[in-house]
Motif scaffolding. Structure first.
Motif, PDB file in Angstrom:
ATOM      1  N   GLY A   1      -1.586  14.535   1.543  1.00 31.29           N
ATOM      2  CA  GLY A   1      -2.302  13.407   0.959  1.00 31.29           C
ATOM      3  C   GLY A   1      -2.518  12.268   1.935  1.00 31.29           C
ATOM      4  O   GLY A   1      -2.162  12.355   3.120  1.00 31.29           O
ATOM      5  N   SER A   2      -3.101  11.178   1.412  1.00 29.76           N
ATOM      6  CA  SER A   2      -3.448  10.025   2.240  1.00 29.76           C
ATOM      7  C   SER A   2      -2.996   8.732   1.583  1.00 29.76           C
ATOM      8  O   SER A   2      -2.885   8.650   0.353  1.00 29.76           O
ATOM      9  CB  SER A   2      -4.969   9.966   2.446  1.00 29.76           C
ATOM     10  N   LEU A   3      -2.747   7.748   2.419  1.00 28.68           N
ATOM     11  CA  LEU A   3      -2.448   6.398   1.963  1.00 28.68           C
ATOM     12  C   LEU A   3      -3.028   5.418   2.972  1.00 28.68           C
ATOM     13  O   LEU A   3      -3.151   5.741   4.158  1.00 28.68           O
ATOM     14  CB  LEU A   3      -0.947   6.149   1.863  1.00 28.68           C
ATOM     15  N   ARG A   4      -3.331   4.216   2.494  1.00 32.95           N
ATOM     16  CA  ARG A   4      -3.769   3.146   3.387  1.00 32.95           C
ATOM     17  C   ARG A   4      -2.849   1.954   3.216  1.00 32.95           C
ATOM     18  O   ARG A   4      -2.763   1.392   2.119  1.00 32.95           O
ATOM     19  CB  ARG A   4      -5.208   2.736   3.084  1.00 32.95           C
TER      20      ARG A   4
ATOM     21  N   GLN B   1      -4.357   3.623   8.165  1.00 38.11           N
ATOM     22  CA  GLN B   1      -4.864   4.727   7.353  1.00 38.11           C
ATOM     23  C   GLN B   1      -4.088   5.976   7.736  1.00 38.11           C
ATOM     24  O   GLN B   1      -4.092   6.375   8.908  1.00 38.11           O
ATOM     25  CB  GLN B   1      -6.357   4.937   7.599  1.00 38.11           C
ATOM     26  N   MET B   2      -3.430   6.571   6.766  1.00 39.50           N
ATOM     27  CA  MET B   2      -2.589   7.744   7.011  1.00 39.50           C
ATOM     28  C   MET B   2      -3.169   8.933   6.266  1.00 39.50           C
ATOM     29  O   MET B   2      -3.373   8.855   5.055  1.00 39.50           O
ATOM     30  CB  MET B   2      -1.150   7.474   6.552  1.00 39.50           C
ATOM     31  N   THR B   3      -3.420  10.011   6.965  1.00 37.23           N
ATOM     32  CA  THR B   3      -3.950  11.224   6.365  1.00 37.23           C
ATOM     33  C   THR B   3      -3.053  12.409   6.710  1.00 37.23           C
ATOM     34  O   THR B   3      -2.208  12.324   7.608  1.00 37.23           O
ATOM     35  CB  THR B   3      -5.376  11.511   6.844  1.00 37.23           C
ATOM     36  N   ASN B   4      -3.251  13.501   5.958  1.00 33.42           N
ATOM     37  CA  ASN B   4      -2.466  14.713   6.184  1.00 33.42           C
ATOM     38  C   ASN B   4      -0.973  14.379   6.294  1.00 33.42           C
ATOM     39  O   ASN B   4      -0.275  14.810   7.223  1.00 33.42           O
ATOM     40  CB  ASN B   4      -2.933  15.448   7.450  1.00 33.42           C
ATOM     41  N   LEU B   5      -0.502  13.626   5.333  1.00 29.88           N
ATOM     42  CA  LEU B   5       0.882  13.166   5.381  1.00 29.88           C
ATOM     43  C   LEU B   5       1.872  14.313   5.253  1.00 29.88           C
ATOM     44  O   LEU B   5       1.629  15.307   4.543  1.00 29.88           O
ATOM     45  CB  LEU B   5       1.122  12.133   4.287  1.00 29.88           C
TER      46      LEU B   5
ATOM     47  N   GLY C   1       8.508  -4.738   4.243  1.00 31.08           N
ATOM     48  CA  GLY C   1       8.096  -3.365   4.443  1.00 31.08           C
ATOM     49  C   GLY C   1       7.505  -2.763   3.182  1.00 31.08           C
ATOM     50  O   GLY C   1       7.538  -3.357   2.099  1.00 31.08           O
ATOM     51  N   THR C   2       6.946  -1.574   3.320  1.00 29.80           N
ATOM     52  CA  THR C   2       6.404  -0.847   2.179  1.00 29.80           C
ATOM     53  C   THR C   2       6.849   0.611   2.290  1.00 29.80           C
ATOM     54  O   THR C   2       6.729   1.236   3.341  1.00 29.80           O
ATOM     55  CB  THR C   2       4.874  -0.989   2.108  1.00 29.80           C
ATOM     56  N   GLN C   3       7.397   1.113   1.201  1.00 30.00           N
ATOM     57  CA  GLN C   3       7.979   2.456   1.199  1.00 30.00           C
ATOM     58  C   GLN C   3       6.885   3.513   1.052  1.00 30.00           C
ATOM     59  O   GLN C   3       6.061   3.435   0.136  1.00 30.00           O
ATOM     60  CB  GLN C   3       8.979   2.603   0.045  1.00 30.00           C
ATOM     61  N   VAL C   4       6.928   4.486   1.926  1.00 25.96           N
ATOM     62  CA  VAL C   4       6.061   5.654   1.831  1.00 25.96           C
ATOM     63  C   VAL C   4       6.949   6.873   1.637  1.00 25.96           C
ATOM     64  O   VAL C   4       7.850   7.130   2.433  1.00 25.96           O
ATOM     65  CB  VAL C   4       5.205   5.825   3.097  1.00 25.96           C
TER      66      VAL C   4
ATOM     67  N   GLY D   1       0.776  -1.231   0.000  1.00 28.61           N
ATOM     68  CA  GLY D   1       0.000   0.000   0.000  1.00 28.61           C
ATOM     69  C   GLY D   1       0.808   1.282   0.000  1.00 28.61           C
ATOM     70  O   GLY D   1       0.235   2.371  -0.096  1.00 28.61           O
ATOM     71  N   GLY D   2       2.120   1.168   0.106  1.00 29.18           N
ATOM     72  CA  GLY D   2       2.932   2.366   0.096  1.00 29.18           C
ATOM     73  C   GLY D   2       2.999   3.003  -1.277  1.00 29.18           C
ATOM     74  O   GLY D   2       2.465   2.478  -2.254  1.00 29.18           O
ATOM     75  N   GLY D   3       3.665   4.163  -1.334  1.00 31.37           N
ATOM     76  CA  GLY D   3       3.815   4.846  -2.603  1.00 31.37           C
ATOM     77  C   GLY D   3       4.277   6.268  -2.409  1.00 31.37           C
ATOM     78  O   GLY D   3       4.686   6.666  -1.318  1.00 31.37           O
ATOM     79  N   LEU D   4       4.211   7.025  -3.502  1.00 37.80           N
ATOM     80  CA  LEU D   4       4.594   8.437  -3.498  1.00 37.80           C
ATOM     81  C   LEU D   4       3.324   9.274  -3.382  1.00 37.80           C
ATOM     82  O   LEU D   4       2.377   9.075  -4.163  1.00 37.80           O
ATOM     83  CB  LEU D   4       5.348   8.773  -4.790  1.00 37.80           C
TER      84      LEU D   4
END
Length: 115
Positions: free
Chosen positions: A16-19, A81-85, A108-111, A8-11
């Motif tokens: 922004g938000s990611l889950r 759930q990650m918001t307001n990154l 792991g997953t890169q954010v 679920g990671g990414g750029l």
């Protein structure tokens, strides 16, 4: 043998938000407390969020109010759930049992948070 797979990671841009998702196999997942951790090069792994087997949650000060940890025991999955990154959230994110980690860690997953 326990296996942990994060995804679920990414750029993402600041704000922004990611889950993130983490699937655990080979363990009695529903009896374990679980945590999301993150690590940046040259620094120790940091615990950012914990969910106890009861569903109670706890957060590090740096993510409180922005991140939400949850779990679905039927799917052996824990979410973040990650918001307001923010740029300082950039890291590799891992999940594992808390407080005593499984014998192995996932990849792991890169954010990456960047304009």
């Amino acid at each position: 043998q326990v296996q942990v797979v994060e995804s679920g990671g990414g750029l993402v841009q600041p704000g922004g938000s990611l889950r993130l998702s983490c699937v655990v196999s080979g363990a009695a997942f529903n009896t374990h407390h679980m945590g999301w951790y993150r690590q940046t090069p040259g620094k120790e792994r940091e615990l950012v969020a914990t969910i106890f087997r009861t569903g109670t949650t706890k957060y590090g000060d740096s993510v409180k109010g922005r991140f939400t940890i949850s779990r679905t025991n039927a799917k052996n999955t824990v979410y973040l759930q990650m918001t307001n990154l923010k740029a300082e959230d950039t890291a590799v994110y891992y999940c594992n049992r808390y407080p005593n980690a499984y014998g192995s860690w996932g990849q792991g997953t890169q954010v990456t948070v960047s304009p």
